[in-house]
Design a protein around this motif. Structure first.
Motif, PDB file in Angstrom:
ATOM      1  N   ARG A  79      39.038  -3.618   2.396  1.00  0.00           N
ATOM      2  CA  ARG A  79      39.076  -1.975   2.648  1.00  0.00           C
ATOM      3  C   ARG A  79      40.190  -2.762   2.706  1.00  0.00           C
ATOM      4  NH1 ARG A  79      38.615  -0.274   8.751  1.00  0.00           N
ATOM      5  NH2 ARG A  79      39.051   1.872   7.537  1.00  0.00           N
ATOM      6  N   TYR A  80      41.141  -3.269   3.332  1.00  0.00           N
ATOM      7  CA  TYR A  80      42.706  -3.044   3.072  1.00  0.00           C
ATOM      8  C   TYR A  80      43.208  -3.000   1.519  1.00  0.00           C
ATOM      9  CZ  TYR A  80      42.449  -3.150   8.099  1.00  0.00           C
ATOM     10  OH  TYR A  80      42.046  -3.375   9.010  1.00  0.00           O
ATOM     11  N   ASN A 352      43.696  18.657   8.040  1.00  0.00           N
ATOM     12  CA  ASN A 352      44.349  17.593   8.764  1.00  0.00           C
ATOM     13  C   ASN A 352      44.930  16.494   8.089  1.00  0.00           C
ATOM     14  OD1 ASN A 352      42.707  19.839  10.932  1.00  0.00           O
ATOM     15  ND2 ASN A 352      41.496  18.483  11.679  1.00  0.00           N
ATOM     16  N   SER A 355      45.468  12.801  10.061  1.00  0.00           N
ATOM     17  CA  SER A 355      44.355  12.499  11.104  1.00  0.00           C
ATOM     18  C   SER A 355      43.189  12.864  10.023  1.00  0.00           C
ATOM     19  CB  SER A 355      44.351  13.708  12.333  1.00  0.00           C
ATOM     20  OG  SER A 355      44.056  15.191  12.133  1.00  0.00           O
ATOM     21  N   ASP A 356      43.155  12.819   9.622  1.00  0.00           N
ATOM     22  CA  ASP A 356      41.495  13.290   9.317  1.00  0.00           C
ATOM     23  C   ASP A 356      41.461  12.239   8.337  1.00  0.00           C
ATOM     24  OD1 ASP A 356      39.363  13.088   7.512  1.00  0.00           O
ATOM     25  OD2 ASP A 356      39.300  15.364   7.031  1.00  0.00           O
ATOM     26  N   PRO A 357      40.532  10.761   7.926  1.00  0.00           N
ATOM     27  CA  PRO A 357      40.144   9.524   7.279  1.00  0.00           C
ATOM     28  C   PRO A 357      40.111   9.908   5.583  1.00  0.00           C
ATOM     29  CG  PRO A 357      38.885   9.863   9.215  1.00  0.00           C
ATOM     30  CD  PRO A 357      39.503  10.672   8.783  1.00  0.00           C
ATOM     31  N   GLY A 445      46.032   4.164  10.497  1.00  0.00           N
ATOM     32  CA  GLY A 445      45.225   4.757  11.156  1.00  0.00           C
ATOM     33  C   GLY A 445      44.953   6.282  10.340  1.00  0.00           C
ATOM     34  N   PRO A 446      44.112   7.058  10.128  1.00  0.00           N
ATOM     35  CA  PRO A 446      42.560   6.689  11.631  1.00  0.00           C
ATOM     36  C   PRO A 446      41.586   5.627  10.651  1.00  0.00           C
ATOM     37  CG  PRO A 446      42.282   8.526  10.706  1.00  0.00           C
ATOM     38  CD  PRO A 446      43.889   8.611   9.756  1.00  0.00           C
ATOM     39  N   ALA A 447      41.316   5.100  12.348  1.00  0.00           N
ATOM     40  CA  ALA A 447      40.269   3.978  11.831  1.00  0.00           C
ATOM     41  C   ALA A 447      40.366   3.343  10.427  1.00  0.00           C
ATOM     42  CB  ALA A 447      39.175   4.649  12.096  1.00  0.00           C
ATOM     43  N   GLY A 448      42.354   3.013  10.642  1.00  0.00           N
ATOM     44  CA  GLY A 448      42.380   1.958   9.182  1.00  0.00           C
ATOM     45  C   GLY A 448      42.304   2.324   8.058  1.00  0.00           C
ATOM     46  N   THR A 459      50.366  -7.290  10.461  1.00  0.00           N
ATOM     47  CA  THR A 459      49.160  -7.302  12.011  1.00  0.00           C
ATOM     48  C   THR A 459      48.993  -8.539  12.093  1.00  0.00           C
ATOM     49  OG1 THR A 459      47.388  -6.171  10.987  1.00  0.00           O
ATOM     50  CG2 THR A 459      48.466  -5.094  12.585  1.00  0.00           C
TER      51      THR A 459
END
Lengths: 498, 509
Positions: A79-80, A352, A355-357, A445-448, A459
């Motif tokens: 994912r990352y 946004n 703050s919006d993925p 974030g948000p959520a990674g 991390t």
């Protein structure tokens, strides 16, 4: 034959030389080479700060490839990695932007006395005007006044001081501390009070009104237009590949990879398109086009036979650009199709950003693009442009070449070595980067959604304390960088030398 | 050229020697200890107080000077990595404010059990609820610099002005939502962008406290009784996430992340929240007693109230209690002197300083029961609020459940990721899916940490056996010996529910 005295002198000079180099050698060994070797060893160990530190006596063990196998089976890693690659999609735009900036800045922009005075007069009128407005209490437009004033200053400065002023201004983001610019961008992205959304909001409201006043079916036609354009790009790309193949400019490898890149947007379109039938239709069409390409390739006589890897570098750039273009059209099509529903649901709102993925990554990309335009890349292009012989332009002019033709046939090929270097370095930085930006602006974030591989290393290393695993991620990242660089070197370099 | 290099070398060497000679440690006549703590002006006052306390207590040199010099190593509160790296590398400060659980897991903290007993800073000198935070495996590793309990500060004037019922000290979700909806509807102009909220946002560390308090009020905890498994794959956690979303996006009681980004600069203690609270844009803020440090700086004193965290209807009243605990570094060359500093933290002079400066709650609860704490003469507008904080700490305070098998920071991050998935607009996942995802991720982390250490696996197996016994007893409706339970929430909950065996019947399985 050397005498004993001269040998002694050579030895002494060698010793003095080494003595001077010693501080650097010690620094290199202590801070680069030894840590590098240690980190490689670490990647094959189970080093966990909770278990292995100067106060813990649990033995450190060799775990072979298990850190690497774990990494490959870890969904977070993929994912990352995906996040990192997604952010890297800004690289071509950044390079194009810095090239454009360099071309503009290589022109002599210094105005004659009349032009300078005209600009200064206009600037004074503007500044006085906004001053009067401010005094009349129109403070709401403070940001507009400020931006207007800055634009005036830049114009006047440029006309008076020439391109040096602009070069300095363009390069400014690069020597401004990263964290400071990230905080600035955080303010710019503020959803309700930030200037970006303040600019977008009225435009979106107008679009919303327009969509409301138009029959939904008509608006949704936009998707079809986007899809037709997308198909146009695909057909154009495949046709070019076929031509290059026939002319002997392209080998098998380039043909296959290029075709794969070009067809990728259509293949994944079913995930994005609101009408699944269209996605299936696109797949059928792409299959037909591929069959056509294969038939043409097999049955058409080749004028020249090219080696397998021939033309791969150029084809990759070409097909990547077309692929990104197709993705943009595909995304636009999907948005246009959903517009009537979005307007009914509560109007078109600016994003946004952080703050919006769905928007957090594009927000970071836009910021990175801004930083990339005025970066070292621009300076390298400026240096490259100053080395292009003027005779080539003169010859092109004599041949009747226009501005674009001069760029395409003179400037671009002459800048190929610089572009190659920039591409390689940008890809390396792109794979390694994103940590500071994500840490300051979104904390991953948000959520990674904005966690990159470098953030993941942080991390894992300093939050969970699994240094062995973090080192494995780092070396995997290195392997990726190495492979991509080698690939660039092998195929891109050939393209450069051509 | 080589002479030039030689001169440069000599100059650098001389500068190096000069630097070493002027090192503060070398210039001091007494040993120097360092205190790694957060950036706050109060720390300088506390250093002076410590030196004075040493003199008063007779810890002096023959010349009557303090036997140790304390210096500050100021580190941002969020920057834990610096302390972590310094600790494992052997160069950390002698005393450090830290999460005892996290640092103890690294094995870098000095066992202070004996010194604590001798010097008067054993757990009996602080809040009972904090014992699990300070004591690990039966040994004490730290003492609180101050104690934090988070409540809702209420801008009483604002509620009065709008004609809205003032939030009561104790309430449940229904009352919270009723008053909140009334507040936002009266405070905002219909049809315009909402600029006034019932309370500040539940983001960052506040979100963690919100969620932990919410699930605990329904009898759920992050971990099971023995801390061997994350239990957030539970409808009660999903309900809490759904309710939090409802408060933000449906009731608009608190700002979303986007709204917060628009109205808050987020800098300094509590960012812009306190200013917005002072100006009435937030009716309440969810914060500790330390808010008073800044609220006292505003020109106009506010009429304040305090409400405890609401519970689910008929739920279990609770409040997450924590400590900014100081611990002694195992690698310190002056552990005995560092322990003296912890003794100072339990002293009257230090506690009074915390009481007066309003830097959270004093470590010793006895000082939260004095007149100077309850009714500070200079601040009559605060009377009644201080008592509410100490009551919350004494009556409802339960420490965080920290599993020895997974880092607390990782747990907080994974819960935050799960929360983000529900709190984005539109949501990325359903509350149920997010809850299941969080539990799975935390349990995966536990599995990974067990793979790394056979010793840890052994201890885990033994705790799992205890968990099986607890589950079997609970299934039969029998009581469970309290000593079997490691989770501070479950210990308290079992006692309150009457599920715990009388202390005399405690037995190790």
């Amino acid at each position: 034959m050397k005498t004993v005295g001269s040998r002694k002198r050579v030895r002494r000079e060698m010793a003095v030389g080494l003595l001077f180099l010693l501080p650097n050698i010690i620094g290199f060994l202590s801070f680069i080479f030894i840590p590098l070797v240690l980190s490689l060893m670490l990647a094959f160990s189970n080093w966990d700060l909770q278990l292995h530190n100067m106060f813990r006596e649990e033995p450190l063990s060799f775990v072979g490839l298990s850190n690497f196998t774990r990494l490959l089976s870890e969904s977070d890693f993929w994912r990352y990695l995906g996040n990192t690659l997604f952010l890297m999609m800004a690289i071509p735009f950044g390079i194009a932007g810095s090239l454009l900036a360099a071309i503009l800045l290589s022109m002599d922009l210094r105005g004659g006395a009349t032009r300078t005075w005209v600009f200064m007069l206009l600037g004074s009128v503007f500044v006085s005007g906004v001053g009067i407005l401010a005094m009349l209490g129109m403070g709401v437009a403070a940001m507009t006044l400020l931006i207007g004033g800055v634009v005036c200053l830049i114009l006047i400065g440029g006309v008076a001081g020439g391109s040096t002023v602009y070069r300095t201004l363009f390069y400014m983001p690069h020597f401004t501390a990263g964290v400071a610019t990230y905080i600035l961008w955080k303010k710019l992205y503020s959803p309700h009070t930030g200037p970006i959304n303040a600019v977008l909001r009225p435009g979106l409201e107008r679009i919303g009104d327009g969509v409301n006043a138009t029959p939904p079916g008509l608006v949704q036609l936009g998707m079809w237009v986007a899809l037709i354009l997308m198909l146009g790009l695909l057909v154009f790309g495949l046709a070019r590949l076929q031509t290059w193949w026939r002319n002997g400019d392209l080998g098998w490898l380039g043909l296959v990879i290029g075709a794969l890149f070009l067809t990728l947007p259509a293949i994944v379109s079913y995930r994005w398109l609101p009408v699944s039938v269209v996605g299936i239709g696109l797949l059928v069409l792409v299959t037909a086009l591929l069959v056509w390409l294969i038939v043409r390739v097999i049955w058409t006589d080749r004028f020249f036979i090219a080696p397998t890897g021939e033309g791969l570098g150029g084809t990759l750039i070409f097909s990547t650009v077309l692929m990104v273009g197709q993705f943009v059209l595909l995304g636009l099509g999907a948005v246009v199709y959903n517009l009537p529903v979005m307007v009914i649901d509560g109007g078109l709102e600016p994003p946004n950003w952080l703050s919006d993925p769905s928007w957090a990554k594009p927000a970071l990309m836009i910021m990175a693009l801004w930083a990339a335009i005025g970066s070292n890349n621009m300076l390298l292009y400026l240096a490259g442009l100053s080395n292009v012989p003027a005779e080539l332009y003169e010859a092109a002019s004599i041949d009747g070449a226009g501005l674009f033709a001069k760029f395409w046939h003179v400037t671009w090929p002459q800048l190929a070595p610089v572009t190659f270097f920039i591409v390689v370095m940008s890809m390396i930085y792109g794979l390694q980067g994103g940590f500071e930006m994500a840490r300051t602006m979104t904390q991953g974030g948000p959520a990674g959604a904005t966690t990159t591989l470098s953030y993941y290393v942080y991390t894992e290393g300093f939050e969970t304390g699994r240094l062995g695993y973090a080192a494995a991620v780092t070396w995997t990242l290195f392997a990726l960088v190495f492979v991509i660089t080698m690939f660039n070197w092998k195929f891109g370099n050939r393209f450069v030398n051509d | 050229m080589k002479y030039l290099f030689l001169i440069a070398l000599i100059v650098l060497l001389a500068a190096g020697v000069a630097t070493v000679m002027t090192e503060p440690d070398l210039r001091s006549e007494v040993p120097v200890i360092y205190w790694a703590t957060d950036l706050s002006s109060a720390r300088f006052r506390q250093v002076d107080l410590f030196h004075q306390w040493l003199v008063d207590e007779g810890h002096t040199t023959p010349e009557g000077k303090p036997i140790v010099e304390l210096r500050l190593d100021l580190i941002g509160r969020a920057d834990n990595s610096k302390k972590l790296i310094q600790s494992v590398a052997g160069v950390a400060s002698d005393v450090m404010d830290c999460s005892i659980g996290q640092m103890h897991a690294l094995g870098v903290l000095e066992d202070l059990t004996d010194e604590a007993r001798t010097l008067g800073f054993d757990p009996s000198n602080t809040y009972t609820a904090l014992e699990t935070e300070l004591v690990k495996d039966g040994r004490q590793y730290g003492f609180p610099c101050n104690v934090s309990i988070i409540c809702f500060w209420v801008n009483a004037e604002r509620f009065e002005e709008l004609g809205v019922e003032t939030p009561p000290a104790e309430w449940d979700y229904e009352t919270f939502e009723r008053i909140g909806r009334d507040f936002v509807s009266k405070a905002n102009v219909p049809g315009e962008r909402q600029t006034v909220f019932f309370c500040d946002s539940a983001t960052g560390w506040r979100a963690y406290v919100f969620l932990v308090n919410m699930i605990r009020s329904q009898g759920l905890s992050v971990f099971n009784e023995t801390m061997t498994r994350c239990t957030l794959d539970d409808g009660r956690f999903a309900d809490s996430l759904t309710r939090l979303r409802q408060w933000v996006y449906e009731d608009h009681l608190m700002p979303s992340a986007a709204e917060e980004a628009s109205i808050s600069g987020e800098s300094g203690f509590s960012g812009a929240s306190l200013s917005l609270f002072h100006t009435g844009r937030y009716g309440m803020i969810f914060n500790g007693r330390w808010s008073l440090i800044r609220l006292r700086e505003f020109d106009r004193p506010m009429q304040l109230g305090v409400s405890h965290f609401p519970t689910s209807p008929g739920g279990f009243p609770n409040n997450l209690i924590g400590a900014r605990a100081a611990a002694v570094y195992k690698g310190s060359e002056h552990k005995d002197l560092a322990a003296l500093f912890l003794s100072f933290l339990a002293s009257e002079s230090y506690n009074i300083q915390v009481v007066e400066s309003a830097d959270a709650l004093p470590p010793n609860p006895a000082f939260a029961d004095i007149e100077a704490y309850r009714h500070p003469p200079e601040y009559p507008n605060e009377w009644g609020t201080h008592q509410a904080f100490s009551d919350a700490a004494l009556q409802q305070g339960i420490a965080n459940d920290e599993s020895p098998f997974v880092s607390v920071v990782t747990v907080a991050r994974l819960i935050s990721d799960g929360r983000d998935k529900v709190m984005t607009d539109p949501p990325m996942a359903s509350a149920e899916a997010a809850a299941a995802g969080v539990a799975m991720s935390i349990n995966d982390e536990i599995a990974l940490s067990l793979q790394a250490s056979p010793i840890r696996s052994e201890s885990y197996r033994s705790m799992c056996e205890t968990q099986d016994l607890i589950d079997a007893r609970r299934a039969r409706g029998e009581k469970v010996p309290l000593s079997w339970i490691a989770n501070p929430f479950h210990r308290r909950y079992y006692i309150e529910m009457g599920w715990a065996e009388a202390p005399g019947k405690d037995a190790k399985p």
